[in-house]
Design a protein around this motif. Structure first.
Motif, short mmCIF file in Angstrom:
data_model
loop_
_atom_site.label_atom_id
_atom_site.label_comp_id
_atom_site.label_asym_id
_atom_site.label_seq_id
_atom_site.Cartn_x
_atom_site.Cartn_y
_atom_site.Cartn_z
N PRO A 179 49.56 40.33 51.36
CA PRO A 179 48.14 40.15 51.01
C PRO A 179 47.49 41.42 50.47
O PRO A 179 46.58 41.35 49.64
N ALA A 180 47.97 42.58 50.92
CA ALA A 180 47.39 43.84 50.45
C ALA A 180 47.82 44.20 49.04
O ALA A 180 47.28 45.13 48.44
N ALA A 181 48.81 43.46 48.50
CA ALA A 181 49.35 43.77 47.18
C ALA A 181 48.71 42.96 46.07
O ALA A 181 49.10 43.09 44.90
N VAL A 182 47.72 42.12 46.42
CA VAL A 182 47.02 41.32 45.41
C VAL A 182 45.53 41.30 45.74
O VAL A 182 45.12 41.64 46.85
N VAL A 183 44.73 40.89 44.74
CA VAL A 183 43.30 40.63 44.93
C VAL A 183 43.08 39.16 44.64
O VAL A 183 43.57 38.64 43.63
N LEU A 184 42.36 38.49 45.52
CA LEU A 184 42.13 37.06 45.36
C LEU A 184 40.66 36.80 45.05
O LEU A 184 39.76 37.32 45.72
N ALA A 185 40.40 36.00 44.01
CA ALA A 185 39.04 35.58 43.66
C ALA A 185 39.13 34.17 43.07
O ALA A 185 40.21 33.71 42.69
N ARG A 186 38.00 33.51 42.99
CA ARG A 186 37.99 32.12 42.52
C ARG A 186 38.29 31.99 41.03
O ARG A 186 38.75 30.94 40.58
N ALA A 187 37.96 33.03 40.27
CA ALA A 187 38.15 32.98 38.82
C ALA A 187 38.19 34.39 38.28
O ALA A 187 38.24 35.36 39.05
N ALA A 188 38.15 34.52 36.96
CA ALA A 188 38.16 35.84 36.33
C ALA A 188 36.96 36.67 36.79
O ALA A 188 35.91 36.13 37.15
N LEU A 189 37.12 37.99 36.78
CA LEU A 189 36.09 38.90 37.27
C LEU A 189 35.49 39.71 36.12
O LEU A 189 36.18 40.05 35.16
N ARG A 190 34.23 40.03 36.27
CA ARG A 190 33.58 41.01 35.40
C ARG A 190 33.09 42.15 36.29
O ARG A 190 32.26 41.94 37.18
N VAL A 191 33.63 43.34 36.08
CA VAL A 191 33.29 44.48 36.93
C VAL A 191 31.84 44.90 36.68
O VAL A 191 31.45 45.16 35.53
N THR A 192 31.05 44.95 37.74
CA THR A 192 29.65 45.36 37.59
C THR A 192 29.42 46.82 37.98
O THR A 192 28.58 47.49 37.41
N GLU A 193 30.18 47.30 38.97
CA GLU A 193 30.04 48.70 39.40
C GLU A 193 31.35 49.16 40.01
O GLU A 193 31.99 48.43 40.77
N VAL A 194 31.76 50.38 39.67
CA VAL A 194 32.95 50.98 40.28
C VAL A 194 32.48 51.96 41.35
O VAL A 194 31.73 52.90 41.07
N ILE A 195 32.91 51.71 42.58
CA ILE A 195 32.45 52.52 43.72
C ILE A 195 33.44 53.64 44.03
O ILE A 195 33.05 54.78 44.28
N ALA A 196 34.73 53.31 44.02
CA ALA A 196 35.76 54.29 44.37
C ALA A 196 36.00 55.27 43.22
O ALA A 196 35.52 55.06 42.09
N HIS A 197 36.75 56.32 43.52
CA HIS A 197 37.12 57.32 42.52
C HIS A 197 38.63 57.51 42.54
O HIS A 197 39.29 57.26 43.55
N LEU A 198 39.16 57.95 41.42
CA LEU A 198 40.58 58.27 41.38
C LEU A 198 40.88 59.33 42.43
O LEU A 198 40.13 60.31 42.59
N GLY A 199 41.95 59.13 43.15
CA GLY A 199 42.32 60.07 44.21
C GLY A 199 41.85 59.63 45.59
O GLY A 199 42.32 60.17 46.59
N ASP A 200 40.93 58.65 45.65
CA ASP A 200 40.52 58.12 46.95
C ASP A 200 41.67 57.37 47.59
O ASP A 200 42.56 56.85 46.91
N GLN A 201 41.62 57.27 48.90
CA GLN A 201 42.61 56.48 49.62
C GLN A 201 42.21 55.01 49.62
O GLN A 201 41.03 54.67 49.81
N ALA A 202 43.18 54.15 49.38
CA ALA A 202 42.91 52.71 49.43
C ALA A 202 42.52 52.34 50.86
O ALA A 202 42.92 52.99 51.82
N GLY A 203 41.74 51.28 50.97
CA GLY A 203 41.30 50.82 52.29
C GLY A 203 39.80 50.80 52.44
O GLY A 203 39.28 50.32 53.44
N GLY A 204 39.06 51.28 51.42
CA GLY A 204 37.61 51.28 51.49
C GLY A 204 36.99 50.52 50.34
O GLY A 204 37.69 49.83 49.57
N PRO A 205 35.66 50.63 50.15
CA PRO A 205 34.99 49.95 49.04
C PRO A 205 35.55 50.39 47.70
O PRO A 205 35.73 51.58 47.46
N LEU A 206 35.84 49.40 46.84
CA LEU A 206 36.48 49.70 45.57
C LEU A 206 35.52 49.50 44.40
O LEU A 206 35.31 50.41 43.59
N LEU A 207 34.96 48.29 44.30
CA LEU A 207 34.06 47.97 43.19
C LEU A 207 33.27 46.73 43.55
O LEU A 207 33.50 46.09 44.57
N THR A 208 32.30 46.39 42.69
CA THR A 208 31.61 45.11 42.79
C THR A 208 31.88 44.33 41.52
O THR A 208 32.09 44.92 40.44
#
Length: 349
Positions: free
Chosen positions: A172-201
């Motif tokens: 489950p951690a190797a995929v992202v699940l959503a009902r349909a295609a996504l449009r990124v509204t905001e990127v919260i994380a930064h390159l170099g951050d550790q996975a496991g926290g807020p990523l984007l909206t």
């Protein structure tokens, strides 16, 4: 995305209080009703009683956009090495982000993945994975609720194409699940951050209109009802109410509580290039089909009380008492003895 504007308590001329409309109409007419037949004024203006559909509307404020944003968290472990740009559209099978330079792709579905899936497993989550693999072109298995060796073989081919370790197991951690295609509204994380926290909206890829509707007006809305949207340039487009919230949000600063309403637009081309804009939405509050109606200004106050119209027959006029129904679009529904479609009534010029 900003929260939708508060519902506008703007009432159109078609929703004015009945008594005020009648009083205004009679006052503007400036006529003393006749109590017996009179010779018609040669310059009098007349209008026929028409059979029509009257529609009363309510205008509210809304916001054109891509819907309410949803926050996505990066699951699993590793260092974030790639992120999409705001405004990017992500479809099934393409990366949402990369961790340790491994793609984490988007899959479509509504059931959250909650366990490792491997040969021998059964359930709705298995079927969800198989449906996605089939949509991406991987075959050789039956789409059902059973994770067989042929399912695992298809998963390994998919993992190979993504450049991942070919385990035949879905994490489950190797995929992202959503009902349909996504449009990124905001990127919260930064390159170099550790996975496991807020990523984007993200939001959907189709523009919709959202309304924070005063709960006092909730009787006007329901899924499937029509709406007319006025864009900032004055043009209009047809819409359909698709979702109506069941939970009210308390208002702030003595403002009324609201429910969330979504209006979809079938013809997206009519929205032009607008990504986000304030709009006005016209809702249908009531409708009367196949009724007799006259201009509101044709009404007169009768000497004994009540309302009537001055009917013209040949060169003479006489007053006929009428019962009033709906007011809308400058007209009023009437019924009365001798009132029929095509009857001529006097309307002050």
């Amino acid at each position: 995305m900003n929260r939708p504007l508060r519902t506008a308590l703007v009432i159109g001329t078609s929703v004015v209080v009945v008594g005020a409309m009648v009083a205004a109409a009679v006052g503007f007419g400036g006529r003393n009703p006749a109590t017996s037949p009179n010779t018609a004024d040669p310059s009098a203006t007349t209008a026929p009683v028409t059979r029509t559909t009257l529609i009363r509307t309510q205008q509210v404020n809304g916001v054109l956009g891509y819907g309410a944003p949803v926050r996505l968290n990066a699951l699993g472990h590793g260092t974030i090495t790639w992120l999409p740009a705001p405004g990017a559209t992500i479809i099934r099978g393409t990366p949402v982000y990369k961790a340790d330079n491994r793609a984490v792709p988007l899959l479509y579905g509504s059931l959250p993945l909650y366990r490792l899936l491997r040969s021998g497993d059964t359930g709705d989550d298995v079927k969800e994975i198989e449906q996605n693999l089939a949509a991406l072109g991987y075959t050789g298995y039956t789409v059902d609720k059973s994770y067989t060796s042929t399912t695992a073989a298809a998963v390994r081919r998919w993992q190979k194409d993504l450049g991942l370790v070919q385990t035949g197991v879905v994490d489950p951690a190797a995929v992202v699940l959503a009902r349909a295609a996504l449009r990124v509204t905001e990127v919260i994380a930064h390159l170099g951050d550790q996975a496991g926290g807020p990523l984007l909206t993200y939001a959907g890829t189709t523009r919709v209109v959202t309304i924070a509707l005063d709960v006092a007006l909730q009787s006007l809305v329901g899924p499937g009802l029509p709406a007319t949207i006025t864009l900032p340039d004055g043009s209009t487009v047809d819409g359909t109410l698709t979702t109506v919230g069941a939970v009210a949000t308390p208002g702030e600063d003595d403002q009324p509580a609201t429910i969330d309403v979504t209006v979809t637009v079938a013809d997206q081309s009519k929205l032009g290039r607008l990504d986000q804009a304030p709009v006005v939405v016209r809702l249908v509050s009531s409708k009367r089909d196949n009724v007799l109606a006259v201009p509101i200004a044709a009404l007169v106050v009768l000497p004994g009380g009540g309302y009537g119209v001055q009917v013209m027959t040949g060169s003479s006029t006489h007053d006929v008492a009428v019962q009033l129904g709906m007011f809308a679009d400058g007209k009023v529904q009437i019924t009365g003895d001798g009132i029929a479609e095509g009857t001529l009534v006097v309307v002050p010029s």
